[in-house]
Design an enzyme around this catalytic site. Structure first.
Site, short mmCIF file in Angstrom:
data_model
loop_
_atom_site.label_atom_id
_atom_site.label_comp_id
_atom_site.label_asym_id
_atom_site.label_seq_id
_atom_site.Cartn_x
_atom_site.Cartn_y
_atom_site.Cartn_z
N GLY A 20 1.17 -1.25 -0.11
CA GLY A 20 -0.22 -0.29 -0.21
C GLY A 20 0.65 1.37 -0.35
O GLY A 20 1.81 1.46 0.29
N ASP A 42 1.28 -8.60 1.98
CA ASP A 42 0.40 -8.14 1.23
C ASP A 42 -0.57 -9.04 0.59
O ASP A 42 0.03 -10.19 -0.10
CB ASP A 42 0.59 -7.07 0.17
CG ASP A 42 -0.17 -5.89 0.04
OD1 ASP A 42 0.38 -5.05 0.36
OD2 ASP A 42 -1.69 -6.67 -0.85
N ARG A 44 -2.02 -8.33 -2.30
CA ARG A 44 -1.66 -8.71 -3.48
C ARG A 44 -0.04 -8.66 -4.09
O ARG A 44 0.64 -8.84 -3.13
CB ARG A 44 -1.93 -7.70 -4.60
CG ARG A 44 -3.57 -7.64 -4.41
CD ARG A 44 -3.97 -5.99 -4.79
NE ARG A 44 -5.51 -5.58 -4.87
CZ ARG A 44 -5.98 -4.99 -3.48
NH1 ARG A 44 -4.78 -4.88 -2.54
NH2 ARG A 44 -7.23 -4.16 -3.57
N TYR A 161 -14.87 1.62 9.09
CA TYR A 161 -14.25 1.70 9.54
C TYR A 161 -12.52 3.02 10.50
O TYR A 161 -12.51 2.12 10.74
CB TYR A 161 -12.97 3.17 8.17
CG TYR A 161 -11.72 3.37 7.95
CD1 TYR A 161 -11.42 4.71 8.63
CD2 TYR A 161 -10.62 2.12 7.70
CE1 TYR A 161 -9.58 5.58 7.92
CE2 TYR A 161 -9.24 2.44 7.49
CZ TYR A 161 -8.42 4.27 7.38
OH TYR A 161 -7.38 4.71 7.80
N LYS A 165 -10.87 1.23 13.33
CA LYS A 165 -9.51 1.72 14.48
C LYS A 165 -9.60 2.46 15.41
O LYS A 165 -8.21 1.98 16.62
CB LYS A 165 -8.93 3.59 13.39
CG LYS A 165 -9.09 3.29 11.61
CD LYS A 165 -7.45 2.06 12.01
CE LYS A 165 -7.27 2.36 9.97
NZ LYS A 165 -5.99 1.51 10.06
C1 AKB Z 1 -9.43 7.30 4.43
O1 AKB Z 1 -9.72 8.44 3.99
O2 AKB Z 1 -10.23 6.37 4.65
C2 AKB Z 1 -8.32 7.26 4.95
C3 AKB Z 1 -7.83 8.08 6.07
C4 AKB Z 1 -8.24 9.90 6.71
O3 AKB Z 1 -7.73 7.12 6.78
N1 AKB Z 1 -6.68 8.15 3.74
#
Ligand code: AKB
Length: 346
Positions: A20, A42, A44, A161, A165
Site C-alpha cells: 500500500g 500483502d 497482492r 472504518y 480503528k
Molecule cells: C481515508 O480517507 O479513509 C484514509 C484515512 C483518513 O484514514 N485516508
C-alpha cells in the site's frame, strides 16, 4: 530461539499491507536506514521495487491465521508495522468484510505477536496506524467550534472504518497493559503497542484508493496529468493533511521512541489543516491550467464533516518529539509538486 527443526530463526521486522501507499514509503525508509530484515506481507503481489528491499515477501490475507502463525514461526519478529486495512469509503460498501480485515486481522496478529514474545522471552513493538476517522463530530457547527481536537475527545466515529480503528486502538492498549490479566501464568509487557492517528495523507508517488480524504491527493495528481478533477466534497470542507513522507517519518520516530517516555498508546499526528478550496488554490499556483470543479457526494461529505478540522498533536510533541515538517505551501513546493512533475514527466 530455534524453530521446530532446530534451525535458528532469523530476526525480522514484519510489515503487513506492505504494497500500500504507507507500506511503500515505510519500506523505502527502513531500507534506506539499512534494515535488511524486512518481512513484507500483502494481499497482492508486491512490485519489484518492494521485493528488492525486503528479506522476504509473502502474498496472503492477514485474516489467514495459519499464514500469520507460519510467519511468526519462521522469524523472530521484534517489530510489527501493521498497515493492512480497508479504508473508509471502501469499508462502507463492505462493512462486515472491513471488520474482518481491520479488526479480526489485527486481533489475530496481536495474539500471535504476544505468543511469540512469550516464546522468545521478549517484547514485540506493535506499531499501528489509526486515523482521523476514529473521530465523529456530530455537526458542522460543533466541528467549527472544536478546532484542533485532542486524542480523547469526540470519539463516536460514523464509519465502519472509524469504528474499526477505534476498536483496534483499544485492543492494542488491552494487549499492552491488561492481556490475560487473571491468568496465573500471565507475562506482562509482551506487546509494546504504539499507535498514531494519521490525517489525510498526500503522496506524490502513489494515488490512494478507497479513502474519503482521497480528494486531496486526487486533486494534485489530476492537475499533474493535465486532467480535469471534480472534487467530491464542498470547497469549504476542512480536515488536516500531511505528506506521506512525514507520516512515514512520524511512524518511525514513534517506533523508535524510548518506551519510558510514552505516556499513552495513541497519538495524533498531522501536518497542516486545509479546506478543499485552499488545496485547489495551492494546486492552481503550481498548475495554473488545473480544472477543478465540485460535484459533492453527500454521503462522503457527511463523513468528512464528522472528522475534525485539525488534530492537536501536543502529546506526540511532548512524548516523542513529533513536529510537523511542512505547512501547506512548503508541502506543495518542496515535496508534492516536484514529486508529481517527476512522476508524470511534466
Ligand atoms: C481515508 O480517507 O479513509 C484514509 C484515512 C483518513 O484514514 N485516508
Amino acid at each position: 530461539m530455534s524453530t521446530m527443526s532446530g534451525a535458528r530463526r532469523s530476526s525480522g521486522v514484519l510489515i503487513t499491507g506492505a504494497g500500500g501507499e504507507v507500506g511503500h514509503g515505510l519500506i523505502r525508509a527502513l531500507h534506506e536506514h539499512g534494515r535488511t530484515d524486512i518481512i513484507a506481507v500483502d494481499l497482492r503481489e508486491m512490485d519489484d521495487e518492494i521485493k528488492g528491499m525486503c528479506a522476504q515477501t509473502f502474498v496472503g490475507d492477514i485474516c489467514d491465521k495459519a499464514l500469520l502463525a507460519r510467519l511468526l514461526s519462521m522469524f523472530e519478529i521484534e517489530r510489527i508495522f501493521h498497515l493492512a486495512a480497508l479504508l473508509s469509503t471502501r469499508s462502507e460498501y463492505a462493512p462486515e468484510r472491513a471488520h474482518e480485515v481491520n479488526v479480526v486481522g489485527t486481533l489475530n496478529l496481536l495474539q500471535l505477536a504476544a505468543e511469540q514474545a512469550r516464546s522468545h522471552g521478549g517484547s514485540v513493538v506493535f506499531v499501528y496506524p489509526s486515523s482521523i476517522a476514529a473521530y465523529g463530530i456530530g455537526d458542522p457547527g460543533t466541528k467549527a467550534g472544536a478546532g484542533a481536537v485532542v486524542e480523547d475527545a469526540y470519539l463516536e466515529p460514523t464509519t465502519m472504518y472509524g469504528c474499526n480503528k477505534l476498536a483496534c486502538e483499544h485492543l492494542g492498549r488491552y494487549y499492552a497493559r491488561h492481556y490475560r490479566q487473571l491468568a496465573q501464568d500471565r507475562v506482562e509487557g509482551l506487546i509494546d503497542f504504539r499507535c498514531l492517528r494519521y490525517p489525510g495523507l498526500i503522496s506524490a508517488d502513489t494515488v490512494p484508493a478507497g479513502g474519503t480524504s482521497d480528494y486531496g491527493p486526487e486533486m494534485v495528481h489530476a492537475a499533474a496529468r493535465g486532467e480535469a478533477y471534480a472534487c467530491f466534497v464542498r470547497e469549504d470542507s476542512r480536515i488536516p493533511f500531511m505528506t506521506m513522507g512525514e507520516a512515514v517519518e512520524a511512524t518511525l520516530l514513534l517506533a523508535g521512541a524510548e518506551r519510558e517516555k510514552l505516556t499513552r498508546c495513541v497519538y495524533n499526528v498531522a501536518g497542516f489543516s486545509a479546506s478543499a478550496g485552499e488545496l485547489a488554490a495551492e494546486v492552481r499556483r503550481h498548475f495554473p491550467d488545473a480544472q477543478i470543479t465540485y460535484e459533492v457526494d453527500q454521503q462522503r461529505q457527511a463523513i468528512i464533516d464528522s472528522w475534525p478540522a485539525d488534530m492537536d498533536c501536543g502529546s506526540a510533541a511532548r512524548d516523542w518529539g513529533f513536529a510537523p515538517r511542512f505547512g501547506m505551501a512548503e508541502a506543495f513546493s518542496e515535496v508534492l509538486v516536484p514529486g508529481v512533475k517527476k512522476r508524470y514527466g511534466v
